[in-house]
Design an enzyme around this catalytic site. Sequence first.
Site, PDB file in Angstrom:
ATOM      1  N   LYS A 133      38.376  50.412  40.021  1.00  0.00           N
ATOM      2  CA  LYS A 133      37.331  49.653  39.640  1.00  0.00           C
ATOM      3  C   LYS A 133      36.843  49.668  41.410  1.00  0.00           C
ATOM      4  O   LYS A 133      37.218  48.350  41.944  1.00  0.00           O
ATOM      5  CB  LYS A 133      38.068  48.280  38.681  1.00  0.00           C
ATOM      6  CG  LYS A 133      36.701  47.196  38.334  1.00  0.00           C
ATOM      7  CD  LYS A 133      35.891  46.909  38.939  1.00  0.00           C
ATOM      8  CE  LYS A 133      35.776  45.711  39.988  1.00  0.00           C
ATOM      9  NZ  LYS A 133      34.542  45.259  40.329  1.00  0.00           N
ATOM     10  N   SER A 184      39.322  40.261  49.141  1.00  0.00           N
ATOM     11  CA  SER A 184      39.631  38.636  49.820  1.00  0.00           C
ATOM     12  C   SER A 184      41.459  38.414  49.389  1.00  0.00           C
ATOM     13  O   SER A 184      41.697  38.639  48.966  1.00  0.00           O
ATOM     14  CB  SER A 184      38.541  38.325  49.282  1.00  0.00           C
ATOM     15  OG  SER A 184      38.417  37.454  48.439  1.00  0.00           O
ATOM     16  N   GLU A 222      45.809  44.771  50.403  1.00  0.00           N
ATOM     17  CA  GLU A 222      45.247  44.597  51.316  1.00  0.00           C
ATOM     18  C   GLU A 222      44.562  43.730  52.465  1.00  0.00           C
ATOM     19  O   GLU A 222      43.102  43.617  51.132  1.00  0.00           O
ATOM     20  CB  GLU A 222      45.336  46.368  51.985  1.00  0.00           C
ATOM     21  CG  GLU A 222      44.900  46.777  53.635  1.00  0.00           C
ATOM     22  CD  GLU A 222      43.665  46.205  53.772  1.00  0.00           C
ATOM     23  OE1 GLU A 222      43.121  45.806  54.341  1.00  0.00           O
ATOM     24  OE2 GLU A 222      42.451  47.384  53.459  1.00  0.00           O
ATOM     25  N   CYS A 265      37.345  44.403  57.499  1.00  0.00           N
ATOM     26  CA  CYS A 265      38.716  44.317  57.284  1.00  0.00           C
ATOM     27  C   CYS A 265      39.514  43.951  58.846  1.00  0.00           C
ATOM     28  O   CYS A 265      40.128  42.653  59.233  1.00  0.00           O
ATOM     29  CB  CYS A 265      40.049  44.494  56.629  1.00  0.00           C
ATOM     30  SG  CYS A 265      40.317  46.319  56.194  1.00  0.00           S
ATOM     31  N   GLU A 277      37.389  34.648  58.193  1.00  0.00           N
ATOM     32  CA  GLU A 277      36.838  35.740  58.095  1.00  0.00           C
ATOM     33  C   GLU A 277      35.154  35.676  58.012  1.00  0.00           C
ATOM     34  O   GLU A 277      34.566  35.211  57.475  1.00  0.00           O
ATOM     35  CB  GLU A 277      37.425  36.726  56.897  1.00  0.00           C
ATOM     36  CG  GLU A 277      37.322  38.407  57.097  1.00  0.00           C
ATOM     37  CD  GLU A 277      37.869  38.905  56.165  1.00  0.00           C
ATOM     38  OE1 GLU A 277      38.061  38.309  55.485  1.00  0.00           O
ATOM     39  OE2 GLU A 277      38.167  39.932  56.649  1.00  0.00           O
TER      40      GLU A 277
HETATM   41  P1  NDP Z   1      36.424  40.024  46.874  1.00  0.00           P
HETATM   42  O1  NDP Z   1      37.702  40.248  46.966  1.00  0.00           O
HETATM   43  O2  NDP Z   1      36.390  39.006  45.427  1.00  0.00           O
HETATM   44  O3  NDP Z   1      36.644  41.626  46.281  1.00  0.00           O
HETATM   45  C1  NDP Z   1      37.292  42.436  45.977  1.00  0.00           C
HETATM   46  C2  NDP Z   1      37.301  43.911  44.643  1.00  0.00           C
HETATM   47  O4  NDP Z   1      37.658  42.766  44.258  1.00  0.00           O
HETATM   48  C3  NDP Z   1      36.017  43.721  43.944  1.00  0.00           C
HETATM   49  O5  NDP Z   1      35.647  45.083  43.532  1.00  0.00           O
HETATM   50  C4  NDP Z   1      35.789  42.124  43.000  1.00  0.00           C
HETATM   51  O6  NDP Z   1      34.979  42.653  42.494  1.00  0.00           O
HETATM   52  C5  NDP Z   1      37.127  42.361  43.323  1.00  0.00           C
HETATM   53  N1  NDP Z   1      37.735  40.797  42.101  1.00  0.00           N
HETATM   54  C6  NDP Z   1      37.031  39.681  42.259  1.00  0.00           C
HETATM   55  N2  NDP Z   1      37.225  39.475  41.545  1.00  0.00           N
HETATM   56  C7  NDP Z   1      38.442  39.745  41.004  1.00  0.00           C
HETATM   57  C8  NDP Z   1      38.888  39.100  40.014  1.00  0.00           C
HETATM   58  N3  NDP Z   1      39.463  38.047  39.838  1.00  0.00           N
HETATM   59  N4  NDP Z   1      41.070  40.284  39.847  1.00  0.00           N
HETATM   60  C9  NDP Z   1      40.542  41.667  40.214  1.00  0.00           C
HETATM   61  N5  NDP Z   1      39.296  41.772  40.516  1.00  0.00           N
HETATM   62  C10 NDP Z   1      39.120  40.708  41.138  1.00  0.00           C
HETATM   63  O7  NDP Z   1      35.597  40.120  47.459  1.00  0.00           O
HETATM   64  P2  NDP Z   1      34.395  39.687  47.585  1.00  0.00           P
HETATM   65  O8  NDP Z   1      33.154  40.972  47.019  1.00  0.00           O
HETATM   66  O9  NDP Z   1      33.374  38.563  47.413  1.00  0.00           O
HETATM   67  O10 NDP Z   1      34.320  39.657  48.666  1.00  0.00           O
HETATM   68  C11 NDP Z   1      34.217  37.763  49.593  1.00  0.00           C
HETATM   69  C12 NDP Z   1      35.624  37.863  50.807  1.00  0.00           C
HETATM   70  O11 NDP Z   1      35.492  39.049  50.820  1.00  0.00           O
HETATM   71  C13 NDP Z   1      33.927  38.733  52.283  1.00  0.00           C
HETATM   72  O12 NDP Z   1      33.140  38.001  52.681  1.00  0.00           O
HETATM   73  C14 NDP Z   1      35.341  38.731  53.066  1.00  0.00           C
HETATM   74  O13 NDP Z   1      35.335  37.910  53.925  1.00  0.00           O
HETATM   75  C15 NDP Z   1      36.218  39.128  51.829  1.00  0.00           C
HETATM   76  N6  NDP Z   1      36.275  40.582  52.020  1.00  0.00           N
HETATM   77  C16 NDP Z   1      37.234  40.956  52.574  1.00  0.00           C
HETATM   78  C17 NDP Z   1      37.570  42.607  52.496  1.00  0.00           C
HETATM   79  C18 NDP Z   1      38.687  43.073  53.175  1.00  0.00           C
HETATM   80  O14 NDP Z   1      39.137  44.535  53.063  1.00  0.00           O
HETATM   81  N7  NDP Z   1      40.032  42.984  53.945  1.00  0.00           N
HETATM   82  C19 NDP Z   1      36.604  44.103  51.483  1.00  0.00           C
HETATM   83  C20 NDP Z   1      35.455  42.894  51.350  1.00  0.00           C
HETATM   84  C21 NDP Z   1      35.667  41.466  51.123  1.00  0.00           C
HETATM   85  P3  NDP Z   1      33.286  42.785  42.078  1.00  0.00           P
HETATM   86  O15 NDP Z   1      32.634  43.714  43.509  1.00  0.00           O
HETATM   87  O16 NDP Z   1      32.771  43.022  41.461  1.00  0.00           O
HETATM   88  O17 NDP Z   1      33.383  41.487  42.578  1.00  0.00           O
END
Ligand code: NDP
Length: 499
Positions: free
Chosen positions: A197, A250, A271, A305, A402
């Site tokens: 996904k 996140s 991660e 990250c 973060e």
């Molecule tokens: P998310 O954790 O929401 O997104 C990561 C992935 O999980 C995306 O594919 C997302 O889909 C999916 N997702 C969202 N909700 C669910 C759920 N309930 N169950 C399973 N999968 C889910 O991160 P965001 O994109 O909302 O970013 C928010 C914050 O997270 C950022 O501001 C940053 O601080 C942090 N972040 C950290 C990352 C890292 O590598 N450590 C990477 C990205 C974000 P969708 O994109 O459709 O929401």
Amino acid sequence: MTDLERRQDRSPVPSGWDYAPAPEARDIVTLQERYGLFIGGELVDPKSGEYFPTLDPSTEEPLAEVAQAGKEDVDLAVRAARDAFENGWSDVSPPERAKYLFRIARILQERSREFAVLESLNGGKPIKESRDVDVPLSAAHFFYYAGWADKLEYAFPNRRPKPVGVAGQIIPWNFPLLMLSWKIAPALAAGNTVVLKPAETTPLSALLFADVLRQAELPPGVVNIVTGDGRAGAELVKHEGVDKIAFTGSTEVGKAIQRELAGTGKKLTLELGGKAANIIFDDAALDQAVEGIVNGIYFNQGHVCCAGSRLLVQESIYEPVIEKLKQRLTTLRLGDPLDKNTDVGAINSREQLEKIKELVASGEAEGAEIYQPPCRLPEKGYWFVPTVFTNVAQSYRIAQEEIFGPVLSVLTFRTPDEAVEKANNTPYGLSAGVWTEKGSRILSMAQKLKAGVIWANTYNRFDPTSPFGGYKESGFGREGGLHGLEPYLDFDESDARGG
Ligand code: NDP
């Protein structure tokens, strides 16, 4: 003195140097108006009937429509993966599996320009990063794990490794193709099938990757790609047909997934986020350290990250470091992600921009001092000026949370012990950087820092042979290297010892 030297001698120091535009050609990428879901080797219409637009964040222009996978779609994808696992893929000999991975790696290399342009278009990152980092590293991951596919017995002697089954993989938007590769390459090398996904805002490189799989003649159903928002991810997590979940994103969503999976017996790796300390000692090579600071936090607009988002500077060199850093910031070029001279591209989405703005406002309100170099932002799209906060206390939100944007928080320390204490004082533990000329100090710091990855006199270096992952709220499990195979394998150790 030659004529040229004489002329140069008289010329005033030029101010306001500008680079001529050097845009990468966009026409190497052909986009469809609308994309279905990649299930069973084909792009199919979603049963949900829903689509959503995906944008170029640097212009806010829609690029294409992408399917929103619903519950029924995720179910079809998991069934396709199960079917492929049980009726074919698990019987494919390890050297044959390796051949597919090698093919995918080579096709990624052959189509690297196309992937680089698409990654920058859909994600907003500078083309020089997608071209020189994301795409070559993605190919390198497939090459690396191709090498392990037929050597698992040697990698894990006397443990009888066997694939787990169907892996559900959920990836974020900051490195769409690279995170896809980190996930898919070890899963396939270990003999699993996959449902992936991608993030809602950056699905296009995963859909182009589906075409690479077709070209590589990977059997249908071995990799399935379901696009959509978090709802699709949640459906994948709770699907009973999935044996293992690998998630990058996140900490908040990671915790929710862990709660959902508790007691189910499904394997899980997380991660998650980070708030890394980049620690500069007074014996460090300052100019190199400043480059490392810049690379640590402004690479990929800070959407990393493991970004070095907290700078810890030894007090005695605070002034020269900050002066050099501010000076260096004035030379960063922000703008069109497809321009080969661009250093800082667009913020990935409006939501992320709002989040960055909110946290920056909290930093100012709490009393930190803000510095932003003079910088003209494009009128359309999502942009944020590279920012440095000084006068930051450890309790400020900008020192704890973060930000995931181009924002650096600077703190100081006097002794190595104080640096360790401050560096470890966050809920996270993903990465850290140490800058010093003393090897012994590097080793001693590395032992005391609670971080999965520690760079010494460099930052943000990645290599497929090297494991990556965190402690504390940064998650668990490792990706990359031999360690990265383990989560995709079950071991039959008692049987192996018995006979
Ligand atoms: P998310 O954790 O929401 O997104 C990561 C992935 O999980 C995306 O594919 C997302 O889909 C999916 N997702 C969202 N909700 C669910 C759920 N309930 N169950 C399973 N999968 C889910 O991160 P965001 O994109 O909302 O970013 C928010 C914050 O997270 C950022 O501001 C940053 O601080 C942090 N972040 C950290 C990352 C890292 O590598 N450590 C990477 C990205 C974000 P969708 O994109 O459709 O929401």
